[in-house]
Design a protein around this motif. Sequence first.
Motif, PDB file in Angstrom:
ATOM      1  N   UNK A  91      20.958 -10.038  16.362  1.00 41.53           N
ATOM      2  CA  UNK A  91      21.743  -8.815  16.387  1.00 41.53           C
ATOM      3  C   UNK A  91      22.947  -9.034  17.282  1.00 41.53           C
ATOM      4  N   UNK A  92      23.950  -8.175  17.148  1.00 40.74           N
ATOM      5  CA  UNK A  92      25.198  -8.374  17.890  1.00 40.74           C
ATOM      6  C   UNK A  92      25.060  -7.886  19.332  1.00 40.74           C
ATOM      7  N   UNK A  93      24.307  -8.652  20.108  1.00 39.64           N
ATOM      8  CA  UNK A  93      24.035  -8.315  21.503  1.00 39.64           C
ATOM      9  C   UNK A  93      23.543  -9.567  22.205  1.00 39.64           C
ATOM     10  N   UNK A  94      23.260  -9.449  23.479  1.00 38.11           N
ATOM     11  CA  UNK A  94      22.737 -10.583  24.231  1.00 38.11           C
ATOM     12  C   UNK A  94      21.249 -10.765  23.933  1.00 38.11           C
ATOM     13  N   UNK A  95      20.873 -11.986  23.602  1.00 39.13           N
ATOM     14  CA  UNK A  95      19.489 -12.304  23.270  1.00 39.13           C
ATOM     15  C   UNK A  95      19.024 -13.500  24.105  1.00 39.13           C
ATOM     16  N   UNK A  96      17.714 -13.689  24.158  1.00 38.19           N
ATOM     17  CA  UNK A  96      17.174 -14.868  24.847  1.00 38.19           C
ATOM     18  C   UNK A  96      16.191 -15.594  23.928  1.00 38.19           C
ATOM     19  N   UNK A  97      16.128 -16.894  24.146  1.00 38.32           N
ATOM     20  CA  UNK A  97      15.237 -17.787  23.399  1.00 38.32           C
ATOM     21  C   UNK A  97      14.456 -18.577  24.442  1.00 38.32           C
ATOM     22  N   UNK A  98      13.120 -18.480  24.408  1.00 34.09           N
ATOM     23  CA  UNK A  98      12.332 -19.144  25.449  1.00 34.09           C
ATOM     24  C   UNK A  98      11.166 -19.932  24.841  1.00 34.09           C
ATOM     25  N   UNK A  99      11.293 -21.254  24.877  1.00 33.02           N
ATOM     26  CA  UNK A  99      10.195 -22.120  24.431  1.00 33.02           C
ATOM     27  C   UNK A  99       9.725 -23.000  25.585  1.00 33.02           C
ATOM     28  N   UNK A 100       9.979 -22.515  26.814  1.00 34.25           N
ATOM     29  CA  UNK A 100       9.616 -23.304  28.003  1.00 34.25           C
ATOM     30  C   UNK A 100       8.104 -23.401  28.192  1.00 34.25           C
ATOM     31  N   UNK A 101       7.367 -22.460  27.597  1.00 32.91           N
ATOM     32  CA  UNK A 101       5.898 -22.500  27.729  1.00 32.91           C
ATOM     33  C   UNK A 101       5.219 -22.517  26.359  1.00 32.91           C
ATOM     34  N   UNK A 102       5.979 -22.849  25.322  1.00 33.84           N
ATOM     35  CA  UNK A 102       5.428 -22.884  23.967  1.00 33.84           C
ATOM     36  C   UNK A 102       6.134 -23.973  23.178  1.00 33.84           C
ATOM     37  N   UNK A 103       5.700 -24.166  21.941  1.00 31.15           N
ATOM     38  CA  UNK A 103       6.416 -25.086  21.071  1.00 31.15           C
ATOM     39  C   UNK A 103       7.746 -24.453  20.670  1.00 31.15           C
ATOM     40  N   UNK A 104       8.696 -25.280  20.247  1.00 35.57           N
ATOM     41  CA  UNK A 104      10.031 -24.807  19.898  1.00 35.57           C
ATOM     42  C   UNK A 104       9.965 -23.753  18.797  1.00 35.57           C
ATOM     43  N   UNK A 105       9.134 -23.983  17.773  1.00 33.31           N
ATOM     44  CA  UNK A 105       9.075 -23.053  16.645  1.00 33.31           C
ATOM     45  C   UNK A 105       8.303 -21.776  16.949  1.00 33.31           C
ATOM     46  N   UNK A 106       7.689 -21.719  18.137  1.00 29.86           N
ATOM     47  CA  UNK A 106       7.002 -20.488  18.562  1.00 29.86           C
ATOM     48  C   UNK A 106       7.693 -19.844  19.764  1.00 29.86           C
ATOM     49  N   UNK A 107       8.962 -20.128  19.911  1.00 28.16           N
ATOM     50  CA  UNK A 107       9.734 -19.572  21.029  1.00 28.16           C
ATOM     51  C   UNK A 107       9.688 -18.049  21.021  1.00 28.16           C
ATOM     52  N   UNK A 108       9.731 -17.466  22.217  1.00 30.82           N
ATOM     53  CA  UNK A 108       9.749 -16.009  22.353  1.00 30.82           C
ATOM     54  C   UNK A 108      11.199 -15.534  22.333  1.00 30.82           C
ATOM     55  N   UNK A 109      11.499 -14.596  21.449  1.00 31.28           N
ATOM     56  CA  UNK A 109      12.852 -14.053  21.314  1.00 31.28           C
ATOM     57  C   UNK A 109      12.882 -12.644  21.885  1.00 31.28           C
TER      58      UNK A 109
END
Length: 399
Positions: A91-109
């Motif tokens: 969406x047209x806003x600030x987002x985060x992508x976090x795979x620091x504690x998971x696999x890349x394809x299960x990143x938390x958005x």
Amino acid sequence: MKKHFVINLFLILLITYSCIGQNDSKFSINGKTKDLDNGTILLLQNPLSNKFIDSVKVTENTFVLNTQLTDFPAQLILWRDSSTAKILWVENKNMTFDSSTSSFDNAVITGSITDSLATSLKNKFKELKSYEEIVLYELEFIKNNPNNILSAHNLSIMAKVFGQEESSKLFNKFSIQNKQSEYGKMVSDFLDLQISKTPQIGEKYIDFSMDNEKGEPKKLSEINAKYILIEFWASWCIPCREENPELIRVYNKFKTSDFEIFAVSLDENKENWIKAIEKDNLNWKHVSDLKGRNNKASLIYAVNSIPDNILIDKNGVIIARNLRSDKLDKFLSESLLSKTNTIKITDSGKHVRISDSIIWKDEKGNILTNLEAKELLKSGNYIPDFDEKKNIGVLKKRI
């Protein structure tokens, strides 16, 4: 009760989302990863155009994407490498992508209500016990959320499952924006086909005609072979291109044994399509209508991702689907090269002919190869039950 609660939760999310402004044409993602080398390049792809629209370099397992888009929300794919990716709704806003504690394809958005909704829907599907329950829940979601982009996206995939009548009812309730979206156009193209349902394993194929590389119309029904593989692919599809050398090996092994490939490309650019054929040395039959994901054959056969394929026998019956490399080789070896087509059932002494075209299944509906069917019959623990109309043999375990 639980089902209604989840749907109500979705509706609350949708109402909240409708109050959010969408004036900017840019979104940003602050990302955290793990175990990626400095300098690793991540690629951002738009699956609708099949084009890479941005890239970013990973430094100390962090990255920042600032990307321009014309429409929001939008589904994008962030690729770590050719086999690992994360699908996300931006969406047209600030987002985060976090795979620091998971696999890349299960990143938390975080930061995207649409992505949160899509994740909730995906998690709900995992809780359901059967495919039938998933289909019903999907239908209910689309019916109750006609203005949400996820409904348009999901119907573009599920329309082939729901069938024309039900899909038409759902589509007619869509907002103008959803009907005019790329996903809405896919649904509309499917409805224009006027087919009752997608042909399944054990049923007759549906014929189609498309132009080859020279612009000459070619029909599937014009191919005369014992087995025909409809191979769905595209020049931009990395897994397809990686699979091609193995498909060439299988083709060369069986092309003199009455086997043919009818390759349907989901390309839009003719030049790229032809170059890929030449570069990969694909010496079988090729066609495309250059409509990308709206390819007529892909709509008929409910192709939602590629590579995909459908194997048809000499009687025009679909006998297998998505046979990749070794599985295709094994299936054709048993069907084209095997000389033993009669089996003796152990205790009765009865002989059962294993037809080249028969489709074998176990009691759970799983497809069996001829070799697997033979071995089960030889054991004496299974009895064949034939459906001559559909050319299917079900092996039932003795009580």
